[in-house]
Enzyme design. Structure first.
Site, PDB file in Angstrom:
ATOM      1  N   CYS A  44      -5.723   2.274  -4.754  1.00 20.09           N
ATOM      2  CA  CYS A  44      -5.360   2.993  -3.538  1.00 20.09           C
ATOM      3  C   CYS A  44      -6.375   4.090  -3.288  1.00 20.09           C
ATOM      4  O   CYS A  44      -6.406   5.073  -4.031  1.00 20.09           O
ATOM      5  CB  CYS A  44      -3.959   3.607  -3.711  1.00 20.09           C
ATOM      6  SG  CYS A  44      -3.541   4.745  -2.393  1.00 20.09           S
ATOM      7  N   CYS A  73       0.825  -1.221   0.000  1.00 23.59           N
ATOM      8  CA  CYS A  73       0.000   0.000   0.000  1.00 23.59           C
ATOM      9  C   CYS A  73       0.859   1.273   0.000  1.00 23.59           C
ATOM     10  O   CYS A  73       1.029   1.931   1.032  1.00 23.59           O
ATOM     11  CB  CYS A  73      -0.965   0.047   1.168  1.00 23.59           C
ATOM     12  SG  CYS A  73      -2.192   1.363   0.896  1.00 23.59           S
TER      13      CYS A  73
END
Ligand code: FAD
Length: 440
Positions: free
Chosen positions: A384, A202
């Site tokens: 994201c 991430c």
């Protein structure tokens, strides 16, 4: 190419919708070759996280006669994508904790040990208790290893004290990070956010932490007393140029000091001093009131030290799993596949990547069991939700090549929206849990 090879595109569109529509795409697995369906192949999965449990559930449904084993000692399931919300005070820690047993298919043999040694030439895995587990087919899904030890003086047990913060280590560390950020948001001072040079899971998380801390400073009165800095070990802060510029502009609006090619190499927790090593080897030490540490990441040791890891190219240093970026099949051992963060593929390392690549891995594994070529291909889908402040986010979706691949035509991926925030805050976890169960 089989008709199932189009799954990546179809499923990507279904990702955030979940429910019956996505089930139809999964129903593509109905066309299972008889040779695979009847096979009593021994399939071993290492790692019972997002990827491993999702794959176990899909295989358990698709291959009624297969002998499926999953190896992982961890019994608590972490919903990692929620950690940024815990670490910024939006969610309670309990919201990211679950029991792996709740998602584990009953007919899967769960060995609560860790894979210690991979012996792909002998088609076996040896666990940390010395148990030998033989396989016909192997899926490696053991995630990443946080290399906090690469930062001299760093102690994960000290997170939450003395202004030391790090969202990544665990749900507990995320909760303690909120303790540190909450205090900083009132007191202000010198706040430093870091980004290492390795691939990380991430890539948006370090940026979300920065932007939401800026918002907390405004909310809690510390803004006028605070000076925030972002130290990147790379030459930017995000891999897609448009978003990199957006973020740098946003940081500039808050008078943030941004440094590139500065890698956090040491921390003196008691004295609140952080040392950065620059590209030319020079070191630079500065004091802080809040330090948000993003650890360098690499493949777990058992993968790194095995014949399954890349030995050349930019993935070799982290010992990432050497899989074909399209089929996710191992490049040397055709009976081995990789899924999730452990894969040495470009970009990725998000739960959304797991969601989109699990059906590809399962389909290709079934093809190989049936004696066919793996033909389903993955486009590298990465997603994201960049949280820009409380109540606003941008949903960034892209592929291996950095092309934007938006799911919804009505959401502009370059505009902050409340809807994107609601997705992150309320919609993604239910979808994730359905993914674990192999339903979407
Ligand atoms: C702070 C943070 C924020 C994030 N935000 C988002 C987001 O907003 N959106 C998004 O899509 N993704 C997000 N992610 C990323 C996402 O959580 C991961 O990409 C995803 O969990 C990867 O799944 P995985 O199965 O590869 O790894 P994991 O879910 O970590 O599972 C790996 C499993 O392997 C096990 N394991 C490790 N070593 C061994 C071994 N030797 N033997 C056996 N088992 C082993 C571990 O115990 C673990 O259970 C975030 C992650 C973090 C940390």
């Amino acid at each position: 190419m089989s008709s199932l090879s189009a799954l990546s595109g179809i499923n990507r569109r279904k990702f955030l919708l979940g429910g019956a529509a996505a089930m139809a795409a999964v129903a593509g697995l109905g066309a299972i070759p008889a040779r695979a369906e009847q096979s009593n192949a021994k399939i071993v999965i290492t790692g019972a996280g997002a990827a491993g449990i999702s794959i176990a559930n899909r295989l358990a449904k698709a291959l009624p006669n297969a002998n499926i084993t999953i190896i992982d000692r961890r019994e608590t399931h972490y919903y990692w994508p929620g950690l940024t919300l815990v670490a910024t005070g939006a969610w309670a820690k309990s919201k990211v904790l679950d029991r792996n047993a709740s998602f584990m298919p009953s007919r899967v043999n769960w060995i609560k040990e860790m894979a210690d040694v991979y012996e792909p030439d002998n088609k076996r895995v040896i666990t940390d208790t010395g148990r030998v587990v033989e396989y016909d087919f192997l899926v490696v899904a053991s995630g990443v290893e946080y290399n906090y030890d690469a930062i001299e003086g760093m102690d994960v047990n000290a997170i939450g004290q003395n202004g030391l913060a790090s969202v990544y280590n665990s749900p507990d560390a995320a909760a303690k990070t909120w303790d540190a950020i909450r205090k900083y948001s009132v007191d202000g001072g010198n706040g430093i956010f870091t980004l290492p040079s390795t691939p990380i899971r991430c890539a948006g998380a370090p940026l979300k932490m920065t932007l939401l801390t800026l918002d907390r400073l405004q909310q809690n009165g510390g803004a006028d007393k605070a000076q925030m800095s972002f130290y990147s070990a790379l030459n930017g802060v995000f891999g897609l140029p448009w978003y990199n510029d957006f973020l740098l502009n946003r940081f500039a609006e808050h008078d943030m000091d941004v440094k590139f090619r500065h890698e956090l190499s040491a921390v003196d927790i008691g004295a609140r001093k952080a040392t950065f090593t620059q590209e030319d080897g020079n070191q630079f030490t500065t004091e802080y009131d809040l330090l948000h540490v993003v650890p360098p990441m690499r493949a777990p040791r058992s993968v790194r030290e095995s014949n399954l890891a890349w030995t050349e190219g930019n993935m070799a240093a982290g010992g990432w799993l050497a899989v074909d970026r399209d089929t996710l099949q191992h490049l040397t051992y055709p009976e081995v596949f990789g899924c999730g963060d452990v894969n040495g593929t470009p970009r990725g390392k998000t739960a959304a990547t797991v969601k989109m690549s699990v059906p590809i891995v399962v389909q290709n594994l079934i093809s190989v069991i049936a004696g066919e070529e793996p033909e389903a291909t993955f486009d590298g889908y990465t997603s994201c939700p960049l949280l820009t402040r409380f109540g606003a986010a941008m949903l960034i979706e892209f592929d291996y090549d950095g092309n934007l691949t938006p799911t919804y035509s009505f959401i502009d991926p370059k505009k902050e929206s409340w809807f994107a925030w609601i997705m992150k805050d309320q919609m993604l976890k239910p979808t994730y849990l359905q993914m674990l169960k192999g339903n979407v």
